[in-house]
Design a protein around this motif. Structure first.
Motif, mmCIF file in Angstrom:
data_model
loop_
_atom_site.group_PDB
_atom_site.id
_atom_site.type_symbol
_atom_site.label_atom_id
_atom_site.label_comp_id
_atom_site.label_asym_id
_atom_site.label_seq_id
_atom_site.Cartn_x
_atom_site.Cartn_y
_atom_site.Cartn_z
ATOM 1 N N ALA A 1 2.079 11.587 10.920
ATOM 2 C CA ALA A 1 0.745 11.165 10.529
ATOM 3 C C ALA A 1 0.878 10.289 9.296
ATOM 4 C CB ALA A 1 -0.140 12.373 10.243
ATOM 5 N N VAL A 2 0.167 9.169 9.305
ATOM 6 C CA VAL A 2 0.241 8.211 8.203
ATOM 7 C C VAL A 2 -1.146 8.080 7.598
ATOM 8 C CG1 VAL A 2 0.866 5.867 7.524
ATOM 9 C CG2 VAL A 2 2.061 6.969 9.445
ATOM 10 N N GLY A 3 -1.299 8.481 6.359
ATOM 11 C CA GLY A 3 -2.579 8.363 5.673
ATOM 12 C C GLY A 3 -2.502 7.321 4.579
ATOM 13 N N LEU A 4 -3.542 6.482 4.488
ATOM 14 C CA LEU A 4 -3.610 5.487 3.420
ATOM 15 C C LEU A 4 -4.640 5.950 2.395
ATOM 16 C CD1 LEU A 4 -3.460 2.113 5.390
ATOM 17 C CD2 LEU A 4 -1.591 3.476 4.442
ATOM 18 N N PRO A 5 -4.187 6.378 1.214
ATOM 19 C CA PRO A 5 -5.114 6.871 0.206
ATOM 20 C C PRO A 5 -5.832 5.736 -0.508
ATOM 21 C CG PRO A 5 -2.883 6.945 -0.632
ATOM 22 C CD PRO A 5 -2.785 6.489 0.798
ATOM 23 N N GLY A 6 -7.007 6.053 -1.066
ATOM 24 C CA GLY A 6 -7.707 5.120 -1.923
ATOM 25 C C GLY A 6 -7.181 5.208 -3.338
ATOM 26 N N CYS B 1 -7.607 11.009 2.796
ATOM 27 C CA CYS B 1 -7.295 9.597 3.020
ATOM 28 C C CYS B 1 -8.389 8.959 3.877
ATOM 29 C CB CYS B 1 -5.942 9.445 3.712
ATOM 30 S SG CYS B 1 -4.531 9.840 2.671
ATOM 31 N N PRO B 2 -9.020 7.884 3.428
ATOM 32 C CA PRO B 2 -10.075 7.250 4.213
ATOM 33 C C PRO B 2 -9.585 6.646 5.528
ATOM 34 C CG PRO B 2 -10.204 6.579 1.914
ATOM 35 C CD PRO B 2 -8.887 7.272 2.095
ATOM 36 N N LEU B 3 -8.307 6.275 5.581
ATOM 37 C CA LEU B 3 -7.737 5.695 6.790
ATOM 38 C C LEU B 3 -6.515 6.512 7.182
ATOM 39 C CD1 LEU B 3 -8.201 3.343 8.746
ATOM 40 C CD2 LEU B 3 -6.704 1.941 7.328
ATOM 41 N N GLN B 4 -6.539 7.030 8.411
ATOM 42 C CA GLN B 4 -5.486 7.933 8.883
ATOM 43 C C GLN B 4 -5.010 7.472 10.257
ATOM 44 O OE1 GLN B 4 -7.704 11.549 9.138
ATOM 45 N NE2 GLN B 4 -8.492 11.360 7.047
ATOM 46 N N MET B 5 -3.701 7.502 10.459
ATOM 47 C CA MET B 5 -3.128 7.069 11.732
ATOM 48 C C MET B 5 -2.182 8.120 12.280
ATOM 49 S SD MET B 5 -2.453 3.117 10.605
ATOM 50 C CE MET B 5 -2.350 3.623 8.883
ATOM 51 N N PRO C 1 -7.159 -0.021 -0.481
ATOM 52 C CA PRO C 1 -5.991 0.860 -0.475
ATOM 53 C C PRO C 1 -5.431 1.029 -1.884
ATOM 54 C CG PRO C 1 -5.358 -1.330 0.230
ATOM 55 C CD PRO C 1 -6.852 -1.364 0.044
ATOM 56 N N LEU C 2 -4.673 2.085 -2.070
ATOM 57 C CA LEU C 2 -3.915 2.276 -3.301
ATOM 58 C C LEU C 2 -2.647 1.432 -3.189
ATOM 59 C CD1 LEU C 2 -3.356 3.750 -5.992
ATOM 60 C CD2 LEU C 2 -2.311 5.590 -4.637
ATOM 61 N N VAL C 3 -2.448 0.537 -4.123
ATOM 62 C CA VAL C 3 -1.320 -0.394 -4.076
ATOM 63 C C VAL C 3 -0.309 -0.024 -5.161
ATOM 64 C CG1 VAL C 3 -0.618 -2.809 -4.380
ATOM 65 C CG2 VAL C 3 -2.692 -2.252 -3.102
ATOM 66 N N TYR C 4 0.962 -0.021 -4.778
ATOM 67 C CA TYR C 4 2.068 0.279 -5.689
ATOM 68 C C TYR C 4 2.716 -1.041 -6.082
ATOM 69 C CZ TYR C 4 5.895 3.292 -7.447
ATOM 70 O OH TYR C 4 6.795 3.973 -8.223
ATOM 71 N N ASN C 5 2.482 -1.485 -7.308
ATOM 72 C CA ASN C 5 2.904 -2.796 -7.763
ATOM 73 C C ASN C 5 3.905 -2.633 -8.904
ATOM 74 O OD1 ASN C 5 3.087 -5.461 -8.555
ATOM 75 N ND2 ASN C 5 0.993 -5.598 -9.321
ATOM 76 N N PHE C 6 5.196 -2.823 -8.607
ATOM 77 C CA PHE C 6 6.262 -2.635 -9.587
ATOM 78 C C PHE C 6 6.110 -1.301 -10.321
ATOM 79 C CE2 PHE C 6 6.581 -7.196 -8.880
ATOM 80 C CZ PHE C 6 7.950 -7.325 -8.726
ATOM 81 N N ARG C 7 5.939 -0.242 -9.507
ATOM 82 C CA ARG C 7 5.856 1.139 -9.967
ATOM 83 C C ARG C 7 4.616 1.427 -10.814
ATOM 84 N NH1 ARG C 7 12.343 1.948 -11.138
ATOM 85 N NH2 ARG C 7 12.896 2.465 -8.996
ATOM 86 N N PRO D 1 0.821 -1.214 0.000
ATOM 87 C CA PRO D 1 0.000 0.000 0.000
ATOM 88 C C PRO D 1 0.856 1.265 0.000
ATOM 89 C CG PRO D 1 -0.731 -1.540 1.694
ATOM 90 C CD PRO D 1 0.587 -2.037 1.195
ATOM 91 N N VAL D 2 0.372 2.263 -0.698
ATOM 92 C CA VAL D 2 0.984 3.587 -0.644
ATOM 93 C C VAL D 2 0.569 4.256 0.662
ATOM 94 C CG1 VAL D 2 0.985 5.890 -1.692
ATOM 95 C CG2 VAL D 2 1.013 3.850 -3.146
ATOM 96 N N ALA D 3 1.469 5.006 1.270
ATOM 97 C CA ALA D 3 1.145 5.790 2.466
ATOM 98 C C ALA D 3 1.639 7.214 2.270
ATOM 99 C CB ALA D 3 1.791 5.179 3.715
ATOM 100 N N LEU D 4 0.885 8.157 2.808
ATOM 101 C CA LEU D 4 1.299 9.558 2.805
ATOM 102 C C LEU D 4 1.728 9.916 4.219
ATOM 103 C CD1 LEU D 4 -1.487 11.196 0.600
ATOM 104 C CD2 LEU D 4 0.798 10.429 -0.080
#
Length: 214
Positions: free
Chosen positions: A76-81, A136-140, A186-192, A26-29
């Motif tokens: 702060a860690v946000g997981l974007p859609g 981000c729908p999920l934020q930590m 989640p937004l997934v980063y798969n081989f760029r 997953p990508v995180a901001l």
């Protein structure tokens, strides 16, 4: 001695040497606090969790690494859609730390206000200093307990303890503390390359998420 033939899919392999091993995370901001009290926002593509601990991998040459190494450990860690991939890609070309001669980050653009540049909205956190990303729908909210270089000195490995979780109501199971997996992708980063999740295939026997059909 009788031998068992391997399935064709198992036998048909090639030895390869990929330049990267982003095999799908997953990508995180990440938002951290700068020395002057402003905030830095940056995307990362290496993140995983154990209980309430996040393990993050990031480059050491950006503002995020600089802030964490300097002892400003709130983040702060946000997981974007998946719909936020254009903003994530834009952020990947920006840096809060001005480029310098021989900069290993390649071609990057210095941008102090990355929230505005990416069209994202900062929202105050409750227990830490850096703001969260509202989109981000999920934020930590978290605090880094350990920041160290990997064995080759190429990356920073960050262990962060989550102290508060914020979730959009639409991705939670009403009346519970659970995330609804069918509603959350989640937004997934798969081989760029950027991906979202497909349909649900099943669930683990350890899942405690209430299901309407069960």
């Amino acid at each position: 001695m009788e031998t068992t033939a391997l399935p064709e899919s198992a036998a048909a392999t090639r030895v390869i040497t990929p330049s990267i091993l982003y095999f799908g995370t997953p990508v995180a901001l990440l938002t951290t606090r700068n020395e002057d009290g402003t905030d830095n926002l940056a995307p990362i593509s290496s993140a995983w969790a154990l209980g309430q601990t996040l393990v993050l991998g990031l480059g050491p040459d950006g503002r995020t690494g600089e802030n964490l190494l300097a002892g400003r450990r709130d983040l702060a860690v946000g997981l974007p859609g998946p719909e936020l991939w254009p903003q994530v890609e834009l952020l990947g070309g920006l840096t809060g730390r001005p480029p310098f001669p021989g900069d290993p980050r390649g071609r990057v653009t210095h941008e102090p206000d990355k929230f505005t540049a990416a069209g994202l909205t900062p929202v105050p956190s409750e227990l830490i200093a850096p703001p969260r990303v509202a989109e981000c729908p999920l934020q930590m909210e978290a605090r880094a307990a350990a920041v160290r270089y990997d064995g080759d000195g190429e990356f920073l490995i960050v262990e962060a303890h989550v102290v508060r979780v914020h979730a959009a109501p639409g991705i939670t199971v009403p009346g519970t503390q659970y995330i609804e997996p069918v509603a959350w992708s989640p937004l997934v980063y798969n081989f760029r390359h950027y991906f979202g999740l497909g349909r649900e295939l099943g669930h683990s026997s350890r899942s405690q998420t209430p299901r309407a059909s069960e």
